[in-house]
Design a protein around this motif. Structure first.
Motif, PDB file in Angstrom:
ATOM      1  N   SER A 294       0.653  -1.233  -0.081  1.00  0.00           N
ATOM      2  CA  SER A 294       0.018  -0.103  -0.041  1.00  0.00           C
ATOM      3  C   SER A 294       0.807   1.324   0.067  1.00  0.00           C
ATOM      4  O   SER A 294       0.342   2.342   0.130  1.00  0.00           O
ATOM      5  CB  SER A 294      -1.188  -0.095   1.288  1.00  0.00           C
ATOM      6  OG  SER A 294      -0.147   0.106   2.402  1.00  0.00           O
ATOM      7  N   GLY A 295       2.286   1.187  -0.160  1.00  0.00           N
ATOM      8  CA  GLY A 295       3.178   2.100  -0.183  1.00  0.00           C
ATOM      9  C   GLY A 295       3.135   2.786   1.414  1.00  0.00           C
ATOM     10  O   GLY A 295       3.228   4.174   1.492  1.00  0.00           O
ATOM     11  N   TYR A 296       2.886   1.790   2.239  1.00  0.00           N
ATOM     12  CA  TYR A 296       2.656   2.171   3.716  1.00  0.00           C
ATOM     13  C   TYR A 296       1.987   3.591   3.966  1.00  0.00           C
ATOM     14  O   TYR A 296       1.993   4.313   4.670  1.00  0.00           O
ATOM     15  CB  TYR A 296       4.186   2.630   4.365  1.00  0.00           C
ATOM     16  CG  TYR A 296       4.800   1.292   4.496  1.00  0.00           C
ATOM     17  CD1 TYR A 296       4.627   0.425   5.386  1.00  0.00           C
ATOM     18  CD2 TYR A 296       5.889   0.961   3.229  1.00  0.00           C
ATOM     19  CE1 TYR A 296       5.356  -0.602   5.403  1.00  0.00           C
ATOM     20  CE2 TYR A 296       6.712  -0.279   3.690  1.00  0.00           C
ATOM     21  CZ  TYR A 296       6.409  -0.849   4.563  1.00  0.00           C
ATOM     22  OH  TYR A 296       7.049  -2.143   4.629  1.00  0.00           O
ATOM     23  N   ASP A 297       0.687   3.410   3.173  1.00  0.00           N
ATOM     24  CA  ASP A 297      -0.398   4.640   3.331  1.00  0.00           C
ATOM     25  C   ASP A 297       0.048   6.005   3.640  1.00  0.00           C
ATOM     26  O   ASP A 297      -0.402   6.754   4.506  1.00  0.00           O
ATOM     27  CB  ASP A 297      -1.201   4.124   4.608  1.00  0.00           C
ATOM     28  CG  ASP A 297      -2.460   3.207   4.132  1.00  0.00           C
ATOM     29  OD1 ASP A 297      -2.522   3.267   3.095  1.00  0.00           O
ATOM     30  OD2 ASP A 297      -2.728   2.753   5.256  1.00  0.00           O
ATOM     31  N   THR A 298       1.155   6.444   2.622  1.00  0.00           N
ATOM     32  CA  THR A 298       1.881   7.630   2.941  1.00  0.00           C
ATOM     33  C   THR A 298       0.857   8.664   2.949  1.00  0.00           C
ATOM     34  O   THR A 298       0.778   9.687   3.637  1.00  0.00           O
ATOM     35  CB  THR A 298       2.894   7.804   1.957  1.00  0.00           C
ATOM     36  OG1 THR A 298       3.875   6.782   1.797  1.00  0.00           O
ATOM     37  CG2 THR A 298       3.777   9.156   2.108  1.00  0.00           C
ATOM     38  N   LYS A 299      -0.023   8.595   1.750  1.00  0.00           N
ATOM     39  CA  LYS A 299      -0.888   9.432   1.640  1.00  0.00           C
ATOM     40  C   LYS A 299      -2.079   9.786   2.533  1.00  0.00           C
ATOM     41  O   LYS A 299      -2.336  11.143   3.084  1.00  0.00           O
ATOM     42  CB  LYS A 299      -1.459   9.553   0.505  1.00  0.00           C
ATOM     43  CG  LYS A 299      -2.036  10.900  -0.462  1.00  0.00           C
ATOM     44  CD  LYS A 299      -2.461  10.831  -1.963  1.00  0.00           C
ATOM     45  CE  LYS A 299      -3.175  12.121  -2.284  1.00  0.00           C
ATOM     46  NZ  LYS A 299      -3.354  12.102  -3.773  1.00  0.00           N
ATOM     47  N   ILE A 300      -2.448   8.789   3.245  1.00  0.00           N
ATOM     48  CA  ILE A 300      -3.607   8.370   3.953  1.00  0.00           C
ATOM     49  C   ILE A 300      -2.891   8.896   5.313  1.00  0.00           C
ATOM     50  O   ILE A 300      -3.702   9.821   6.060  1.00  0.00           O
ATOM     51  CB  ILE A 300      -4.132   6.878   4.109  1.00  0.00           C
ATOM     52  CG1 ILE A 300      -4.964   6.673   3.044  1.00  0.00           C
ATOM     53  CG2 ILE A 300      -4.822   6.775   5.526  1.00  0.00           C
ATOM     54  CD1 ILE A 300      -5.479   5.052   3.049  1.00  0.00           C
ATOM     55  N   ARG A 301      -1.782   8.596   5.695  1.00  0.00           N
ATOM     56  CA  ARG A 301      -1.227   8.925   7.133  1.00  0.00           C
ATOM     57  C   ARG A 301      -0.912  10.647   7.131  1.00  0.00           C
ATOM     58  O   ARG A 301      -1.005  11.330   8.116  1.00  0.00           O
ATOM     59  CB  ARG A 301       0.142   8.262   7.378  1.00  0.00           C
ATOM     60  CG  ARG A 301      -0.073   6.692   7.507  1.00  0.00           C
ATOM     61  CD  ARG A 301       1.195   6.144   8.156  1.00  0.00           C
ATOM     62  NE  ARG A 301       2.062   5.964   7.079  1.00  0.00           N
ATOM     63  CZ  ARG A 301       3.498   6.652   7.027  1.00  0.00           C
ATOM     64  NH1 ARG A 301       3.794   7.451   8.068  1.00  0.00           N
ATOM     65  NH2 ARG A 301       4.245   6.473   6.364  1.00  0.00           N
TER      66      ARG A 301
END
Length: 601
Positions: free
Chosen positions: A177-184
């Motif tokens: 998930s790309g480590y949820d960079t945008k969500i975080r």
């Protein structure tokens, strides 16, 4: 209610839930996570455990923070029980689930109620959210949140529609998930708590890394504990599901130290750990070059340095590049280890094999990639390994079978994967493929559900299928799957119409389409005079041009060459394509498609 804390996770603890929650609270945990999903959680056990510990320690209800979830019908298992009437309206299902949670958890209110995942459509998802808002209005719930959001856009849309905004987002924290960079980043901006689950299981490539383990040892803690420290340092609240009293104490001690203001890992260490995880990884050529700059030396047997030639370095692939060739290892027998070693040294970073001894030598793959990685200074996460579960019909008893033929189907799959992990010298598999459908749909779906469970457990990063007989079979499996296939691997040949419909579906659903027998099945093209002349004009072999054609139309071919020169040639065209070069024009693509015999409609 400190901002810096660990939440005790209770999934998959079954009949031991009450005892483990009791021990966790006695150890010092004050935040507990569960769900109204009996197939994975025992809410009643949580209720017994926290209440017994509270009585023992003289705690009040408000000293314990309890989070549970409403889980949709798709996420339930009738055989394990469902906490609501399946025939009730969606709103009533949510309310019945929450009432059951209140009863199970020995409480009159829930501190945090999460929607366990979006519904199958936005209308139902918003209806569930409005019901959560109403429950908060009524005082049954103190805050509400979401889990398992598939992407940032879904979270943003829900947030915009919500009257009461989510206070928490709970996600699997993993590389895919790309480590949820945008969500975080969004959560930080909106003051939303970001919780992570499978924080350890999904990141074994970091936890088993030598530098990381040594760093943890220097700090006097386990690598697992350091992983939690990293998460807390970058603003994440991890779920901690340890069953060991010693680990409970260790984990809570670092929380105490961080709350006191101690900096356990420096900003430089945070940056390095992020790099090891792959959080900030970019697919640009510049970043790929930087990542591989440490790989430019080989060591000869006598210990002297040997600098790799610039052509080899230029051809080194990122293991997560969209444009790539996958090294195929079928029918390489006793030469597998040597050939895989040579392929990795040449620049291949993707390897395909199978748990099918009659055609593949998985142990040879494990030896080959490990030897090459040691020689080049590569880490496990620099190599992408794909293997397959092969059914009994696809095995040969005389060659060995990687599971007990008398075991249940589920156990056969699990035994096969355990054997693959052993053979491949790894603690996780990047891609696990069902080598072909079973003899009936019931068994096929059972195998798929087992693959999903293995992905849930962190043993596997993605799952896929191979040898699907037609588009309708793939479509049916896709519709039945909870975790959708990430890859479809097929023989690319004229008799199947070159899978036109399947490939179109894969493009639409963002599924990687891999081809095998790409050369062997298409000799009518490779021996064609126009095609061979065109390849010669471009300074490459006809076989290499075939791979260029496949890559150009969005296919990832398996490349099983045994020749070092062909390895270098094939990887060179990948480098050129990744740099943005157009090797074959749209007119040439059309003509090659015609020569192959692509369907005209």
């Amino acid at each position: 209610h400190s901002n810096i804390h660990l939440t005790y996770g209770t999934a998959w603890k079954g009949v031991n839930t009450a005892e483990l929650v009791y021990r966790a609270v006695c150890a010092g945990f004050r935040h507990i996570d569960t769900a109204g999903q009996p197939k994975h959680y025992n809410e009643a056990g949580v209720g017994i455990g926290w209440a017994q510990a509270a009585k023992q320690l003289g705690l009040k209800r408000e000293d314990i923070w309890i989070q549970t979830k409403y889980s949709s019908l798709d996420a339930q298992d009738v055989s394990k029980g469902i906490p609501y009437d399946v025939n009730a309206s969606l709103t009533d299902r949510v309310r019945q689930s929450v009432d059951k949670s209140l009863e199970n958890l020995n409480t009159v209110y829930i501190d945090s109620l999460i929607m366990h995942g979006p519904e199958n459509n936005w209308e139902d998802t918003i209806l569930v959210w409005k019901t959560l808002e109403a429950l908060m209005d009524e005082g049954k719930v103190r805050q509400i949140g979401v889990s398992n959001m598939p992407d940032f856009e879904s979270l943003e849309y829900l947030y915009d529609q919500a009257r009461i905004k989510p206070a928490v987002v709970q996600q699997r924290f993993h590389q895919d998930s790309g480590y949820d960079t945008k969500i975080r980043s969004f959560c930080t901006e909106k003051n939303i708590e970001y919780q992570s689950f499978w924080t350890l299981g999904s990141n074994q490539h970091l936890i088993t890394n030598d530098w990381f383990r040594n760093n943890a040892a220097e700090k006097g803690m386990s690598a697992e504990c350091l992983m939690y420290v990293f998460a807390l340092t970058i603003g994440i609240t991890p779920l901690d599901g340890t069953k060991d009293d010693g680990h409970m104490r260790e984990d809570l001690e670092v929380v105490r130290r961080m709350k006191s203001g101690e900096t356990i890992i420096s900003s430089e260490e945070v940056a390095h750990i992020s790099e090891l995880l792959g959080i900030s990884g970019s697919s640009s050529e510049k970043d790929v070059a930087a990542e591989t700059s440490s790989l430019t030396k080989e060591i000869n047997d006598d210990g002297t340095e040997l600098t790799l030639d610039s052509e080899t370095i230029a051809n080194i692939e990122s293991p997560h590049s969209n444009i790539h060739l996958t090294y195929g290892t079928a029918w390489k027998g006793v030469n597998t280890a040597e050939l895989v070693y040579r392929a990795v040294c040449a620049g291949f970073r993707h390897i395909d094999t199978a748990g099918q001894p009659k055609h593949y030598n998985e142990a040879g793959v494990g030896i080959g990639w490990a030897q090459a990685a040691k020689q080049l200074g590569l880490k496990r996460e620099d190599i992408w390994i794909q293997t397959k579960y092969s059914s009994l019909d696809a095995q040969d008893v005389s060659k060995g079978i990687p599971y007990d033929v008398n075991a249940s189907l589920t156990d056969r799959v699990r035994q096969s994967v355990d054997k693959s992990l052993e053979n491949l010298n790894t603690v996780y598999i990047d891609s696990l493929i069902m080598h072909g459908p079973e003899n009936n749909w019931e068994d096929t779906i059972l195998v798929w559900k087992t693959l999903e469970a293995l992905m849930d457990e962190g043993k596997v990063r993605q799952i896929g299928v191979s040898n699907m007989p037609d588009f309708e079979s793939l479509e049916y499996l896709y519709d039945q799957a909870r975790i959708k296939p990430a890859v479809v691997q097929q023989r690319f040949h004229q008799d199947s119409g070159y899978d036109t419909k399947i490939r179109s579906f894969c493009t639409e659903k963002n599924i990687e389409y891999q081809s095998f027998w790409t050369l062997g099945s298409n000799q009518h093209l490779i021996t064609n005079d126009w095609f061979r002349n065109n390849a010669a004009e471009k300074g490459m072999s006809a076989e290499c041009l075939m791979y260029v054609f496949a890559l150009t139309i969005g296919i990832t071919p398996l490349d099983g060459t045994k020749d070092d020169g062909h390895m270098r040639e094939d990887l060179e065209v990948v480098r050129r394509m990744k740099s943005g070069e157009t090797i074959i024009s749209s007119e040439e693509v059309a003509h090659i498609s015609e020569l192959l015999g692509f369907p005209t409609n």
